[in-house]
Design a protein around this motif. Structure first.
Motif, mmCIF file in Angstrom:
data_model
loop_
_atom_site.group_PDB
_atom_site.id
_atom_site.type_symbol
_atom_site.label_atom_id
_atom_site.label_comp_id
_atom_site.label_asym_id
_atom_site.label_seq_id
_atom_site.Cartn_x
_atom_site.Cartn_y
_atom_site.Cartn_z
ATOM 1 N N UNK A 156 0.851 -1.190 0.000
ATOM 2 C CA UNK A 156 0.000 0.000 0.000
ATOM 3 C C UNK A 156 0.889 1.243 0.000
ATOM 4 N N UNK A 157 0.453 2.262 -0.733
ATOM 5 C CA UNK A 157 1.254 3.480 -0.866
ATOM 6 C C UNK A 157 1.481 4.169 0.473
ATOM 7 N N UNK A 158 0.580 3.977 1.432
ATOM 8 C CA UNK A 158 0.824 4.592 2.747
ATOM 9 C C UNK A 158 2.084 4.007 3.400
ATOM 10 N N UNK A 159 2.542 2.864 2.897
ATOM 11 C CA UNK A 159 3.811 2.282 3.364
ATOM 12 C C UNK A 159 4.862 2.312 2.248
ATOM 13 N N UNK A 160 4.798 3.367 1.438
ATOM 14 C CA UNK A 160 5.741 3.537 0.326
ATOM 15 C C UNK A 160 7.185 3.537 0.835
ATOM 16 N N UNK A 161 7.392 4.045 2.028
ATOM 17 C CA UNK A 161 8.726 4.069 2.628
ATOM 18 C C UNK A 161 9.320 2.664 2.675
ATOM 19 N N UNK A 162 8.451 1.669 2.858
ATOM 20 C CA UNK A 162 8.943 0.298 2.949
ATOM 21 C C UNK A 162 9.440 -0.195 1.587
ATOM 22 N N UNK A 163 8.685 0.111 0.536
ATOM 23 C CA UNK A 163 9.106 -0.249 -0.823
ATOM 24 C C UNK A 163 10.442 0.434 -1.133
ATOM 25 N N UNK A 164 10.600 1.681 -0.697
ATOM 26 C CA UNK A 164 11.861 2.397 -0.900
ATOM 27 C C UNK A 164 13.005 1.704 -0.163
ATOM 28 N N UNK A 178 -1.612 1.684 -4.435
ATOM 29 C CA UNK A 178 -0.549 0.701 -4.233
ATOM 30 C C UNK A 178 0.771 1.263 -4.750
ATOM 31 N N UNK A 179 1.846 0.828 -4.121
ATOM 32 C CA UNK A 179 3.189 1.105 -4.619
ATOM 33 C C UNK A 179 3.749 -0.194 -5.160
ATOM 34 N N UNK A 180 4.563 -0.059 -6.168
ATOM 35 C CA UNK A 180 5.086 -1.226 -6.876
ATOM 36 C C UNK A 180 6.585 -1.046 -7.071
#
Length: 165
Positions: free
Chosen positions: A58-66, A84-86
């Motif tokens: 989820x984009x609200x956890x975009x920091x995690x994808x980063x 969503x972040x991908x």
């Protein structure tokens, strides 16, 4: 930032054992290992086999994808319009390196791991139409493994357009 092709070979991930375990579980839960056939007008056989490792959050956890991107160093991240972040890693060398690093820690998606590594290994030999179509048939197996709904180009498409009976 785009990394020059020659520099891709020298990237080291330096993951701790704990990070490998965690990321292997992330692939199993919110990740995807895939191969697909894409049209390429500039290719001799008019198609390319593209391999990918993707992570979703989820984009609200975009920091995690980063954070995952920072750890694995390959690929690119984006925020989608659906919340969503991908994070996608595309290409034979990068996918092989990441999958080999995480393979011992991936449990559920081991069939995808084995298949994508097999395809990457055989790609250099797939220069003639018959060998390429045979490899495309291996790519077709991802439809079942990943419950694909949007797959349009299959080995049959390639076979037909290359005029192979």
């Amino acid at each position: 930032m785009v990394i020059p092709r020659e520099d891709l070979l020298n990237i080291t991930m330096n993951l701790t054992e704990q990070e490998k375990i965690y990321l292997g579980g992330f692939v199993d839960g919110d990740g995807c290992i895939n191969a697909q056939i894409v049209r390429r007008k500039d290719y001799l056989l008019k198609f390319q086999i593209r391999v990918t490792v993707s992570f979703y959050q989820k984009t609200k956890r975009h920091w995690f994808i980063k954070w995952v991107h920072k750890k694995l160093k390959y690929g690119s991240i984006r925020k989608r319009n659906d919340g969503m972040s991908e994070y996608n890693i595309v290409g034979n060398h990068a996918v092989k390196k990441v999958v080999n690093e995480l393979q011992p820690y991936i449990r559920i998606k081991q069939p995808q791991v084995r298949l994508v590594l097999e395809i990457i290994e055989k790609l250099p030999e797939a220069k003639d139409p018959l060998t390429f179509v045979a490899l495309c048939e291996r790519v077709d197996l991802f439809e079942r493994l990943n419950d694909s709904k949007k797959r349009v180009i299959t080995s049959e498409t390639v076979r037909s357009e290359l005029g192979i009976d």
